[in-house]
Enzyme design. Structure first.
Site, PDB file in Angstrom:
ATOM      1  N   THR A 216      30.448  50.544  29.238  1.00  0.00           N
ATOM      2  CA  THR A 216      31.324  50.216  28.105  1.00  0.00           C
ATOM      3  C   THR A 216      32.221  49.023  28.446  1.00  0.00           C
ATOM      4  O   THR A 216      32.578  48.239  27.558  1.00  0.00           O
ATOM      5  CB  THR A 216      32.202  51.421  27.686  1.00  0.00           C
ATOM      6  OG1 THR A 216      32.928  51.875  28.816  1.00  0.00           O
ATOM      7  CG2 THR A 216      31.378  52.547  27.130  1.00  0.00           C
TER       8      THR A 216
ATOM      9  N   MET B 249      30.254  52.122  41.322  1.00  0.00           N
ATOM     10  CA  MET B 249      30.707  53.271  42.110  1.00  0.00           C
ATOM     11  C   MET B 249      30.224  53.230  43.557  1.00  0.00           C
ATOM     12  O   MET B 249      29.950  54.266  44.151  1.00  0.00           O
ATOM     13  CB  MET B 249      30.246  54.566  41.432  1.00  0.00           C
ATOM     14  CG  MET B 249      30.706  54.707  40.004  1.00  0.00           C
ATOM     15  SD  MET B 249      32.495  54.442  39.785  1.00  0.00           S
ATOM     16  CE  MET B 249      32.706  54.994  38.095  1.00  0.00           C
TER      17      MET B 249
ATOM     18  N   ASN C 257      38.303  44.412  40.212  1.00  0.00           N
ATOM     19  CA  ASN C 257      37.894  45.769  39.872  1.00  0.00           C
ATOM     20  C   ASN C 257      38.876  46.343  38.858  1.00  0.00           C
ATOM     21  O   ASN C 257      40.047  45.979  38.860  1.00  0.00           O
ATOM     22  CB  ASN C 257      37.920  46.629  41.144  1.00  0.00           C
ATOM     23  CG  ASN C 257      37.501  48.068  40.891  1.00  0.00           C
ATOM     24  OD1 ASN C 257      36.537  48.327  40.158  1.00  0.00           O
ATOM     25  ND2 ASN C 257      38.214  49.011  41.487  1.00  0.00           N
TER      26      ASN C 257
ATOM     27  N   HIS D  63      40.430  50.034  37.731  1.00  0.00           N
ATOM     28  CA  HIS D  63      40.526  51.421  38.191  1.00  0.00           C
ATOM     29  C   HIS D  63      41.340  52.221  37.174  1.00  0.00           C
ATOM     30  O   HIS D  63      42.374  51.739  36.702  1.00  0.00           O
ATOM     31  CB  HIS D  63      41.198  51.470  39.572  1.00  0.00           C
ATOM     32  CG  HIS D  63      41.230  52.855  40.131  1.00  0.00           C
ATOM     33  ND1 HIS D  63      40.111  53.465  40.669  1.00  0.00           N
ATOM     34  CD2 HIS D  63      42.227  53.762  40.192  1.00  0.00           C
ATOM     35  CE1 HIS D  63      40.435  54.693  41.050  1.00  0.00           C
ATOM     36  NE2 HIS D  63      41.701  54.896  40.780  1.00  0.00           N
TER      37      HIS D  63
ATOM     38  N   ASP E 206      39.346  50.763  46.224  1.00  0.00           N
ATOM     39  CA  ASP E 206      40.458  50.705  45.267  1.00  0.00           C
ATOM     40  C   ASP E 206      41.696  50.063  45.872  1.00  0.00           C
ATOM     41  O   ASP E 206      42.818  50.567  45.742  1.00  0.00           O
ATOM     42  CB  ASP E 206      40.798  52.119  44.751  1.00  0.00           C
ATOM     43  CG  ASP E 206      39.635  52.740  44.015  1.00  0.00           C
ATOM     44  OD1 ASP E 206      38.903  51.991  43.336  1.00  0.00           O
ATOM     45  OD2 ASP E 206      39.449  53.959  44.120  1.00  0.00           O
TER      46      ASP E 206
ATOM     47  N   ALA F 252      43.339  51.161  27.510  1.00  0.00           N
ATOM     48  CA  ALA F 252      44.214  50.263  28.290  1.00  0.00           C
ATOM     49  C   ALA F 252      43.361  49.318  29.143  1.00  0.00           C
ATOM     50  O   ALA F 252      43.651  48.119  29.242  1.00  0.00           O
ATOM     51  CB  ALA F 252      45.156  51.084  29.169  1.00  0.00           C
ATOM     52  N   GLU F 253      42.290  49.851  29.737  1.00  0.00           N
ATOM     53  CA  GLU F 253      41.381  49.005  30.536  1.00  0.00           C
ATOM     54  C   GLU F 253      40.789  47.886  29.685  1.00  0.00           C
ATOM     55  O   GLU F 253      40.668  46.751  30.138  1.00  0.00           O
ATOM     56  CB  GLU F 253      40.212  49.825  31.093  1.00  0.00           C
ATOM     57  CG  GLU F 253      40.596  50.837  32.143  1.00  0.00           C
ATOM     58  CD  GLU F 253      39.383  51.629  32.624  1.00  0.00           C
ATOM     59  OE1 GLU F 253      38.243  51.139  32.540  1.00  0.00           O
ATOM     60  OE2 GLU F 253      39.576  52.764  33.083  1.00  0.00           O
TER      61      GLU F 253
HETATM   62  C1  GAR Z   1      35.774  52.825  33.898  1.00  0.00           C
HETATM   63  O1  GAR Z   1      36.596  53.666  33.161  1.00  0.00           O
HETATM   64  C2  GAR Z   1      36.452  52.474  35.206  1.00  0.00           C
HETATM   65  O2  GAR Z   1      37.817  52.626  35.178  1.00  0.00           O
HETATM   66  C3  GAR Z   1      35.893  53.450  36.170  1.00  0.00           C
HETATM   67  O3  GAR Z   1      34.589  53.680  35.731  1.00  0.00           O
HETATM   68  C4  GAR Z   1      34.517  53.577  34.323  1.00  0.00           C
HETATM   69  C5  GAR Z   1      33.256  52.853  33.960  1.00  0.00           C
HETATM   70  O4  GAR Z   1      32.908  53.020  32.656  1.00  0.00           O
HETATM   71  N1  GAR Z   1      35.947  52.894  37.494  1.00  0.00           N
HETATM   72  C6  GAR Z   1      36.316  53.565  38.578  1.00  0.00           C
HETATM   73  O5  GAR Z   1      36.605  54.742  38.576  1.00  0.00           O
HETATM   74  C7  GAR Z   1      36.355  52.722  39.854  1.00  0.00           C
HETATM   75  N2  GAR Z   1      36.991  53.423  40.915  1.00  0.00           N
HETATM   76  P1  GAR Z   1      31.719  52.165  32.016  1.00  0.00           P
HETATM   77  O6  GAR Z   1      30.473  52.334  32.874  1.00  0.00           O
HETATM   78  O7  GAR Z   1      31.496  52.748  30.665  1.00  0.00           O
HETATM   79  O8  GAR Z   1      32.148  50.742  31.953  1.00  0.00           O
END
Ligand code: GAR
Length: 213
Positions: A18, A95, A110, A112, A153, A181-182
């Site tokens: 996403t 990941m 990154n 987080h 992280d 927020a991200e």
């Molecule tokens: C995101 O929410 C991000 O914050 C998290 O993985 C999700 C990926 O979602 N990242 C972590 O936890 C990194 N330590 P997506 O595959 O739908 O973009």
């Protein structure tokens, strides 16, 4: 960077993508000055690969299990990125631990889903983060964009946005608001980088003021 020039971006992911989709949509709408030149997935079955293909972005699978060591895995990732001509790498739900070579210091970002340095590190990803935040009874959590160094992280913080924790929150409900927020701060961090406004000094990021013509 001139208004017409777009930053060449590589996006690394392991899951739904996403975050990648947000970048694709913003770039298509002219709201993010990037050209996504490569997507790398650490898993064959990541839905993010579908999103890349649909958007016509070159996509490769580079899996840690196909390499003898973390170092060889990182070498393969950076070789592919360099071949693509990318100038910045965004980890978008990637990941896997990625050792960053000196040449890429402060050029890998990154996102987080917590306010680092709280709730980061090995095992702290995705829903595990939100479960831990709720277990601790935190009143506030949020999202962090940072440059990546060689620890999980960890690295100079670029932007953060706080999110209130509600009394009746579930990990999923909280994740949804943190991801909103991200979706704001990750593109904003990329815009600042593309505009040459991020300077790292003694492990901290300074955001330079916007240039006025
Ligand atoms: C995101 O929410 C991000 O914050 C998290 O993985 C999700 C990926 O979602 N990242 C972590 O936890 C990194 N330590 P997506 O595959 O739908 O973009």
């Amino acid at each position: 960077m001139s208004a017409a020039r777009r930053l060449r971006l590589a996006v690394l992911l392991s899951g739904g993508g996403t975050t990648l989709q947000n970048f694709i949509d913003l770039a298509a709408a002219g709201q993010l000055p990037v050209e996504i030149v490569l997507v790398i997935s650490s898993r064959r079955d990541a839905f993010g690969m579908e999103r890349a293909r649909k958007a016509g972005i070159p996509a490769e699978v580079v899996r840690p299990r196909d390499f003898a060591s973390e170092k060889e895995f990182a070498a393969a990732v950076f070789a592919a990125v360099e071949k693509s001509g990318a100038e910045l790498i965004c980890l978008a739900g990637f990941m896997v631990k990625l050792g960053v070579p000196a040449a890429w210091a402060n050029r890998v970002m990154n996102v987080h889903p917590a306010l680092l340095p709280a709730f980061g590190g090995r095992g702290m990803y995705g829903h595990f983060v939100h479960e831990a935040v709720l277990e601790h009874g935190c009143r506030v959590t949020g999202a962090t964009v940072h440059f990546v160094d060689n620890e999980y992280d960890h690295g100079p913080i670029v932007l953060q946005k706080a999110v209130e924790v509600r009394g009746d929150d579930t990990p999923d409900a909280l994740a949804e608001r943190v991801q909103a927020a991200e979706r704001e701060i990750f593109p904003e961090a990329v815009r600042l980088y593309a505009a040459g406004r991020l300077v790292v000094e003694r492990g901290r990021v300074r955001v330079l003021p916007e240039k006025t013509a």
